[in-house]
Every structure is written in C-alpha cells, then in structure tokens.
Enzyme design. Sequence first.
Site, PDB file in Angstrom:
ATOM      1  N   ASN A  97     164.825  33.514  98.510  1.00 12.63           N
ATOM      2  CA  ASN A  97     164.689  34.983  99.453  1.00 12.63           C
ATOM      3  C   ASN A  97     165.722  35.750  99.362  1.00 12.63           C
ATOM      4  O   ASN A  97     166.652  35.507 100.072  1.00 12.63           O
ATOM      5  CB  ASN A  97     163.879  34.525 100.866  1.00 12.63           C
ATOM      6  N   HIS A 123     159.763  39.527 101.256  1.00 13.79           N
ATOM      7  CA  HIS A 123     158.981  39.704 102.488  1.00 13.79           C
ATOM      8  C   HIS A 123     158.872  41.275 102.411  1.00 13.79           C
ATOM      9  O   HIS A 123     159.951  41.849 102.937  1.00 13.79           O
ATOM     10  CB  HIS A 123     159.372  38.983 103.560  1.00 13.79           C
ATOM     11  N   HIS A 177     167.633  39.505 102.699  1.00 13.30           N
ATOM     12  CA  HIS A 177     169.046  39.526 103.381  1.00 13.30           C
ATOM     13  C   HIS A 177     169.980  40.589 102.703  1.00 13.30           C
ATOM     14  O   HIS A 177     170.714  41.139 103.205  1.00 13.30           O
ATOM     15  CB  HIS A 177     169.434  38.473 104.146  1.00 13.30           C
ATOM     16  N   GLU A 227     152.526  26.899 103.175  1.00 13.30           N
ATOM     17  CA  GLU A 227     153.940  26.675 103.186  1.00 13.30           C
ATOM     18  C   GLU A 227     154.177  26.322 104.391  1.00 13.30           C
ATOM     19  O   GLU A 227     153.835  26.881 105.687  1.00 13.30           O
ATOM     20  CB  GLU A 227     154.708  27.813 102.852  1.00 13.30           C
ATOM     21  N   GLU A 265     155.743  37.633 100.262  1.00 11.91           N
ATOM     22  CA  GLU A 265     155.198  37.410 101.623  1.00 11.91           C
ATOM     23  C   GLU A 265     154.830  38.364 102.315  1.00 11.91           C
ATOM     24  O   GLU A 265     155.659  39.490 102.240  1.00 11.91           O
ATOM     25  CB  GLU A 265     156.548  36.549 102.357  1.00 11.91           C
ATOM     26  N   THR A 276     160.343  35.864 110.933  1.00  8.42           N
ATOM     27  CA  THR A 276     158.730  35.300 111.101  1.00  8.42           C
ATOM     28  C   THR A 276     158.774  34.123 112.272  1.00  8.42           C
ATOM     29  O   THR A 276     159.530  33.125 111.942  1.00  8.42           O
ATOM     30  CB  THR A 276     158.229  35.111 109.819  1.00  8.42           C
ATOM     31  N   ARG A 315     162.094  47.048 107.022  1.00  8.19           N
ATOM     32  CA  ARG A 315     163.320  46.880 107.406  1.00  8.19           C
ATOM     33  C   ARG A 315     164.132  46.156 106.496  1.00  8.19           C
ATOM     34  O   ARG A 315     165.214  46.479 106.484  1.00  8.19           O
ATOM     35  CB  ARG A 315     163.141  46.123 108.799  1.00  8.19           C
ATOM     36  N   ARG A 337     157.738  43.631 104.635  1.00  9.94           N
ATOM     37  CA  ARG A 337     157.314  43.847 106.064  1.00  9.94           C
ATOM     38  C   ARG A 337     156.711  45.183 106.390  1.00  9.94           C
ATOM     39  O   ARG A 337     157.047  46.457 105.634  1.00  9.94           O
ATOM     40  CB  ARG A 337     158.359  43.624 106.939  1.00  9.94           C
ATOM     41  N   HIS A 393     161.915  28.321 105.998  1.00 11.91           N
ATOM     42  CA  HIS A 393     162.189  28.740 107.325  1.00 11.91           C
ATOM     43  C   HIS A 393     163.327  28.143 108.020  1.00 11.91           C
ATOM     44  O   HIS A 393     163.123  26.933 108.485  1.00 11.91           O
ATOM     45  CB  HIS A 393     161.130  29.079 108.136  1.00 11.91           C
TER      46      HIS A 393
HETATM   47  N1  PXP Z   1     159.513  31.252 103.981  1.00  5.92           N
HETATM   48  C1  PXP Z   1     158.814  31.952 104.571  1.00  5.92           C
HETATM   49  C2  PXP Z   1     157.295  32.193 104.548  1.00  5.92           C
HETATM   50  C3  PXP Z   1     159.340  32.870 105.292  1.00  5.92           C
HETATM   51  O1  PXP Z   1     158.829  33.837 106.124  1.00  5.92           O
HETATM   52  C4  PXP Z   1     160.867  33.048 105.351  1.00  5.92           C
HETATM   53  C5  PXP Z   1     161.699  34.116 105.802  1.00  5.92           C
HETATM   54  O2  PXP Z   1     161.385  35.128 105.376  1.00  5.92           O
HETATM   55  C6  PXP Z   1     161.435  32.029 104.515  1.00  5.92           C
HETATM   56  C7  PXP Z   1     160.674  31.033 103.899  1.00  5.92           C
HETATM   57  C8  PXP Z   1     163.132  31.975 104.505  1.00  5.92           C
HETATM   58  O3  PXP Z   1     163.385  31.751 105.595  1.00  5.92           O
HETATM   59  P1  PXP Z   1     165.230  31.603 105.625  1.00  5.92           P
HETATM   60  O4  PXP Z   1     165.595  32.973 105.497  1.00  5.92           O
HETATM   61  O5  PXP Z   1     165.364  31.319 107.282  1.00  5.92           O
HETATM   62  O6  PXP Z   1     165.715  30.758 104.570  1.00  5.92           O
END
Ligand code: PXP
Length: 239
Positions: free
Chosen positions: A9, A45, A12, A153, A72, A103, A51, A47, A193
């Site tokens: 992901n 994601h 960030h 998931e 996402e 989330t 953001r 959003r 997550h």
């Molecule tokens: N899976 C989903 C569905 C998420 O919403 C997120 C956060 O955007 C992640 C995985 C990744 O989470 P993390 O950034 O905490 O590793």
Amino acid sequence: MFGKRLGVNVDHAATIRNARDTMYPDPVFVAMLAERAGAHQITIHLREDRRHIVDRDLQLMRETVQTLLNLEMAATDEMVGIAVEIGPDRVTLVPERREERTTEGGLDVAGQQVRLKAIVAALQKAGIAVSMFIEPAAKQIRASHEVGADAIELHTGRYCDATTEDERNLEFEAIEEAARLGVEMGLEVAAGHGLDYSNVGPIAAIEEIEELNIGHSIIARAILRGIEEAVEEMLQLTS
Ligand code: PXP
C-alpha cells in the site's frame, strides 16, 4: 517461505507528497519500485477527501502497474463510477469516515446487504473482482458470501493493537477461525491493517490467508533504510 501475495500500500508516499504539494515522492514511481522489489500487488485507497492518493495517481497506476492493482474505496456511487471507468483488477470495499485517521473497523456488510449486493454486481459486471474489508466475525463473512463477494480481507487492527499476550492470542484465534470459515465458503481470504515487521509472522503463517496488504510499516521502514543515503547525497551538493 509462506507464499503469500504481498500487496504494498503506497498511500503514505502520497501523504508525504501532499504535505508540501510537491511532485515527489510520486506514489506512481514508488509503486514501480515496489514491483521491482517483488511486490505482487499495489494497493491504494482513494479516499473521498483525496487526502493522499488522488485521481491522477489512480489513472497513472492503471497504466503503469504491471502486477495487480487493488483499489480500496468506500461503497459510494462516486467511487463505483470511478472504479468502473478506470478498471482496477480488484476493488476492496472499506468503511470510510472523513474524520478518521485511518480506516477504523471493518465494513458492516451484514447491515447493508441489499445495497452492497448491487454494488458488488456492478463492479463484477465491469470485470473487477470484489473484496470486503471486514472484522474477523462469522456474521460478516456469511454476509460477504451472501452479497456475492469474491474475497474478504480480514481486519488485523485489533490483533496489532492488542496490549497483552492474552488479548493478542484471542484476536489471533479470531482471525484464524475467520480465515478458515472464509475458505469454507469459497471466498479468497486476505488480511491487513497495522501489520509490521514484528507482528506479521503469525498472520503470514495462517495457511488459508492468500494475501497480505501492508502499507504504513513498509513506507516507514523505507525512510529508516534510506535516510543515511539521502543525507549523504545532500552533503555532496552542499559541502
Ligand atoms: N488493507 C486495508 C483494507 C486498508 O484500508 C489498509 C490501510 O489503508 C491497509 C490494508 C494497510 O494498512 P497499513 O497501512 O496499516 O499497513
């Protein structure tokens, strides 16, 4: 060792870019590097408040991601329209509140089955596989199956945030059990997550889990790994 599909992901990277409205670090390029390092999937994601990831990132990643693109998104008409137009390989439906930091909690599939069934069908009609980001609870897994999802998931947040060993064990068992039930119901099972380098091991060892989506800890590790080289490069320009 475990043979899981790793979705990286890159949200960030966009968070850092957007903090200064610069062009860098470009999450599109970060996704390319993640793939070059062996990532099996890129997860982003989009959003409602944009953001971090913005529409341009999604469009460019659709053109450049060579592995799988997992979008996402909230289950809204706006997002469904965007997904159908852009065509990611997979959509993961997540709950979304503007004021949340990330989330928080899984999607309540059981509480909105009629609406979600229509959304799942619309996405699948466009050739997109649909996953539900849910708490590891039997009710939500059954409801995900009921609405026709391809995958679930499992939200690992409570496992990651557990402060005692007993609590963590309980959360782990819930995830294990949920993964088993998901597979029994014919669903592909992913998890994610809050997973980091210290807590991912036991989750990666659950056989029924096929895919892990991990973001924050990987981007954080990239900063730690890269800071010395970055300072050295700047010193070469300034000393
Ligand atoms: N899976 C989903 C569905 C998420 O919403 C997120 C956060 O955007 C992640 C995985 C990744 O989470 P993390 O950034 O905490 O590793």
